[in-house]
Design an enzyme around this catalytic site. Structure first.
Site, PDB file in Angstrom:
ATOM      1  N   GLN A 168       9.540   3.898   7.038  1.00  0.00           N
ATOM      2  CA  GLN A 168      10.043   2.694   6.381  1.00  0.00           C
ATOM      3  C   GLN A 168      10.736   3.052   5.076  1.00  0.00           C
ATOM      4  O   GLN A 168      10.117   3.672   4.201  1.00  0.00           O
ATOM      5  CB  GLN A 168       8.860   1.754   6.096  1.00  0.00           C
ATOM      6  CG  GLN A 168       9.243   0.416   5.514  1.00  0.00           C
ATOM      7  CD  GLN A 168       8.006  -0.379   5.110  1.00  0.00           C
ATOM      8  OE1 GLN A 168       7.126   0.101   4.422  1.00  0.00           O
ATOM      9  NE2 GLN A 168       7.945  -1.618   5.567  1.00  0.00           N
ATOM     10  N   GLY A 169      11.988   2.689   4.929  1.00  0.00           N
ATOM     11  CA  GLY A 169      12.755   3.006   3.730  1.00  0.00           C
ATOM     12  C   GLY A 169      13.006   1.782   2.876  1.00  0.00           C
ATOM     13  O   GLY A 169      14.108   1.226   2.861  1.00  0.00           O
ATOM     14  N   GLU A 222       3.101  -6.990   8.357  1.00  0.00           N
ATOM     15  CA  GLU A 222       2.434  -5.945   7.592  1.00  0.00           C
ATOM     16  C   GLU A 222       1.210  -6.482   6.879  1.00  0.00           C
ATOM     17  O   GLU A 222       0.148  -5.871   6.878  1.00  0.00           O
ATOM     18  CB  GLU A 222       3.437  -5.387   6.579  1.00  0.00           C
ATOM     19  CG  GLU A 222       3.013  -4.136   5.896  1.00  0.00           C
ATOM     20  CD  GLU A 222       4.117  -3.586   4.996  1.00  0.00           C
ATOM     21  OE1 GLU A 222       4.137  -2.382   4.792  1.00  0.00           O
ATOM     22  OE2 GLU A 222       4.960  -4.377   4.503  1.00  0.00           O
ATOM     23  N   GLU A 281      -1.816  -7.500  -6.384  1.00  0.00           N
ATOM     24  CA  GLU A 281      -1.390  -8.448  -7.415  1.00  0.00           C
ATOM     25  C   GLU A 281      -0.299  -9.372  -6.857  1.00  0.00           C
ATOM     26  O   GLU A 281      -0.313 -10.584  -7.076  1.00  0.00           O
ATOM     27  CB  GLU A 281      -0.859  -7.700  -8.645  1.00  0.00           C
ATOM     28  CG  GLU A 281      -1.952  -7.044  -9.474  1.00  0.00           C
ATOM     29  CD  GLU A 281      -2.597  -5.834  -8.794  1.00  0.00           C
ATOM     30  OE1 GLU A 281      -1.925  -5.183  -7.972  1.00  0.00           O
ATOM     31  OE2 GLU A 281      -3.775  -5.564  -9.073  1.00  0.00           O
TER      32      GLU A 281
END
Lengths: 419, 389
Positions: free
Chosen positions: B131-132, B256, B373
């Protein structure tokens, strides 16, 4: 696999929710506080304090809806529903902080007495809302709404291998005497209890009087042991006029009375009935804690959106957001544990007792954390008796430690896990 | 409510369990019982073998359609497979960023040629995707990314410049999916494009570097005028539309954060092992036992919450921003389970072992896939409705 309630279950929840929103707003919860609360700062002004008659209307309305018989068999005039049907109802009674022993009367004692073929002829009156019942689990001697209940049941856990239980219908005196649960321990006896109010119908006798002895039997509630339910035939209370005043108790709206001495008479049902009664109580209180948590979260979200400091709503500050996200997170995961335990109990799953304990432990901790976060989010206004938050915060704190606190239930889970 | 599995689902479980038991042993034996971390060069090759074994018997991507190598398994069966996978002690998936993050996006936004080409090769571990997204100056603030893709119509392709970093397993993967700024005048979420990039292009340099756990699991990827031709892969290298990269990418963020990347089976298995560890060590410490139980209960709560989430999703009540709660829960639970295990182990926890290794990995959970967060902000703003400013 389907983890969701059906339409009837949701409709019952909605009906109870609507009823309680109308009949049991905060001023009614406040009206349950003993006289004298006003002097200590109950909210002043228009509509701030409800007519005490509205208290009774809450109970009458629940009875008329049939909700007080929700867990009691149809043969005894109830609706014969399962924990899956009533768990959301219990949650709503928590959200509203219903100022009566709903869990004890409707979900614990009435179905227990019905299962035992109603030996004292109380079930019809309990279901109809004509009398209140309470239960004393795990050796506690504090009777919620003890100034009003007229049918009281102890739910004791006796350590030892399962199967060593006294037979159903056996002499309670024998059972208590042989189990050594503290009932024969030191403590005030009936004659020295002073100006006590009488709980139950009969007068206080002199024989077989129990008293406060050992504390809750933490550590012994695992796979072994046996549950025993027994009616408190007569009891005496301690404290001025049998009733605590505001300074003496955490949540005066619960009208807690301390039972100083009692006489346990008939055993009510068999060990299985008693065990089921305890699990219903623990599950229902866990559901109430989820409801209370939701209530405190709703109050706090409403407040921090309106309250402005530094020219902006305090709810825009990340520190406040993160506190509230934490409370919501804990409630988000406690609720499915409660609902899953309701399913386990309804289906008689072998893991039901463990699942109830998971639910009660998670709900207790979630509600307590939410209470602290809610108070912090409100700042000083929350730390007043004029504002409503404390009604729910105190109820949550008391319930978190009732029917086994989180540590007690973790202990029971540990036993089930074999550690 | 019905929390039981059907006969068909139980049969699926039994089949998965039997296959995993037999084939995990065979895979370990084929490497002389010495399985290394998938985040090292040698270990990666071992784990690629494992992925190819999974694919050969159609266990690599059970929830995908059969035409792409799956079993068209239901979401329930997928959860069962995950439970069995981690119960059996099977390794973390080196293909996970492809099959769990890129693939849902390809299914949703890819054209027919892209789907046909990308998905099958991914499932068979022929192409391995990283994943970039993150860049040195674009982490939580992903929209500030500056990697550029300039259109070159003469040559028919894109010219890539810039740097990605903290790219998991980038040093070993063959392809990268990433976000590039295709409109040089754009700001923030606009003007971004989702590109599929082979890492063997001229002008692409991949440099692996050590993660906290000591493995070379991270990489930085440099693009120095690398030319990405339109025929770099069938269907072209643009996933979704040019300039629509942000909304395309957001489709994978919910996968995700939600249960797809880290299903409950992973944590219920860890919790069960923690209970076993406590029992085996014979520690009679009430405080420690309390923490073991707490971790076990929280894993159980995640299992139940997932059953609820999957039911709700199937019945048209999607989790939406509540998926942020899921990410908070599993990431913080994973740390707690491993910390407790280290305390059960006592001084022996200093030595290398699965719990020590697992603890180091668990520490990354509250950081990756959107820091906790950020998740708390999302939960507060989009679930509770608190004001953004």
């Amino acid at each position: 696999m389907r983890f969701a309630f059906d339409a009837d279950q949701l409709a019952l929840r909605d009906a109870v929710r609507d009823l309680l929103a109308k009949e049991c707003p905060p001023e009614v919860v406040r009206a349950a506080w003993p006289d004298g609360t006003d002097a200590l700062g109950a909210r002043k002004g228009e509509g701030a304090r409800a007519d005490a008659a509205r208290l009774d209307r809450v109970w009458i309305a629940l009875a008329e809806m049939g909700v007080l018989g929700v867990a009691t068999s149809e043969a005894h005039g109830g609706l014969g529903m399962t924990p899956l049907d009533w768990v959301l109802v219990a949650e709503e009674t928590g959200y509203a902080a219903v100022p009566q022993p709903f869990v004890e009367t409707a979900l614990v004692v009435a179905p227990l007495a019905a299962a035992a073929d109603d030996p004292h002829g109380v079930v019809a009156d309990l279901v109809a809302g004509n009398r209140l019942a309470s239960a004393l689990p795990l050796g506690t001697s504090h009777v919620p709404w003890g100034d009003r209940v007229t049918y009281l049941v102890r739910l004791d856990h006796r350590p030892g291998p399962a199967g060593a239980a006294p037979a159903r219908g056996g002499s309670a005196d024998t059972a208590l005497g042989s189990a050594g649960d503290g009932s024969a321990g030191a403590g005030p006896d009936a004659s020295s209890a002073g100006t006590a109010a009488v709980v139950g119908r009969a007068g206080v006798g002199s024989a077989g009087v129990g008293s406060v002895g050992a504390g809750p039997d933490v550590g012994s509630a695992g796979l072994g042991g046996t549950w025993v339910a027994s009616r408190v035939d007569a009891g005496v209370t301690i404290g001025p006029e049998g009733r605590r005043d505001l300074a003496d108790v955490l949540d005066p709206g619960r009208h807690v009375v301390t039972l100083g001495a009692w006489r346990s008479a008939d055993q009510l049902g068999g060990p299985g009935d008693a065990a089921a009664a305890f699990d219903r109580g623990a599950l229902a209180v866990a559901a109430q804690l989820v409801g209370l948590g939701r209530r405190m979260l709703d109050l706090t979200v409403g407040y921090v959106v309106e309250r402005r400091q530094f020219g902006v709503p305090i709810g825009s500050f990340q520190a406040v957001k993160h506190h509230l996200a934490d409370a919501a997170l804990r409630l988000e995961f406690a609720a499915p544990a409660v609902y899953g335990a309701a399913w386990s109990l309804a289906c008689g799953q072998p893991s039901a007792a463990r699942d109830v304990s998971v639910a009660k432990a998670l709900a207790s901790d979630a509600a307590r954390l939410t209470g602290r976060i809610a108070l912090q989010g409100h700042g000083a206004i929350g730390y007043t008796t004029e504002y409503d938050l404390h009604l729910y915060l105190k109820r949550a704190e008391v319930l978190a430690r009732s029917w086994g606190d989180a540590a007690w239930h973790r202990d029971r889970v540990a036993s089930h896990l074999g550690i | 409510m019905d929390l039981t599995w059907s006969e068909g689902e139980e049969a699926f479980r039994a089949e998965a369990r039997a296959w995993l038991e037999a084939n995990l042993a065979a895979w370990r034996d084929s490497h002389d019982g010495r399985i290394l971390s998938g985040d090292t060069a040698e270990g990666f090759a071992q784990h690629r073998d494992w992925e190819r074994m999974l694919a050969a018997d159609r266990w690599a991507v059970v929830s995908w359609p059969e035409e792409h190598g799956g079993r068209a398994a239901s979401r329930w069966e997928w959860l069962i497979f995950e439970e069995e996978y981690y119960r059996a002690g099977a390794p973390p998936r080196i293909t996970q960023n492809g099959i769990f993050l890129l693939a849902p996006t390809v299914f949703e936004f890819g054209n027919a040629e892209q789907r046909a080409h990308v998905l099958g090769r991914m499932a068979r571990a022929e192409d391995l995707w990283c994943q970039g997204w993150s860049e040195p100056n674009a982490g939580s603030d992903l929209a500030s990314l500056t990697c550029r893709a300039r259109r070159d119509d003469d040559r028919g392709g894109w010219v890539l410049d810039g740097q990605k970093t903290w790219t998991t397993r980038g040093a070993f993967c063959t392809h990268l999916f990433g976000l590039f700024r295709t409109d040089p005048d754009s700001e923030r979420h606009r003007g971004l494009t989702y590109l599929l990039v082979p890492l063997d292009l001229d002008g692409v340099t991949v440099r692996g570097f050590g993660r906290l756990d000591g493995d070379e699991g991270f990489a930085e990827v440099f693009f120095d005028g690398a030319f990405l031709p339109d025929d770099a892969l069938p269907g072209g290298p643009v996933l979704g539309g040019v300039g629509e990269g942000w909304s395309v990418a957001m489709a994978t963020t919910s996968s995700e954060r939600g249960l797809t990347l880290r299903s409950p089976g992973r944590f219920t298995a860890t919790a069960d092992r923690l209970v076993d560890l406590y029992r085996e060590h014979g520690r009679d410490d009430p405080r420690l036992r309390d923490r073991v139980v707490q971790g076990w209960m929280e894993a159980e709560a995640y299992r139940l919450q997932t059953l609820r989430t999957v039911t709700d999703d199937a019945e048209g009540r999607p989790a939406g921003a509540r998926s942020s709660f899921t990410k908070l829960w599993w990431s913080e639970l994973d740390v707690a389970l491993h910390e407790t295990a280290l305390d059960v182990l006592g001084p022996a926890a200093e030595l290398d072992g699965p719990w020590t290794k697992g603890w180091q990995f668990a520490l990354s959970g509250p950081i990756y896939a959107g820091t906790n967060e950020i998740q708390r902000n999302i939960a507060a703003e989009r679930v509770l409705g608190l004001p953004r400013k």
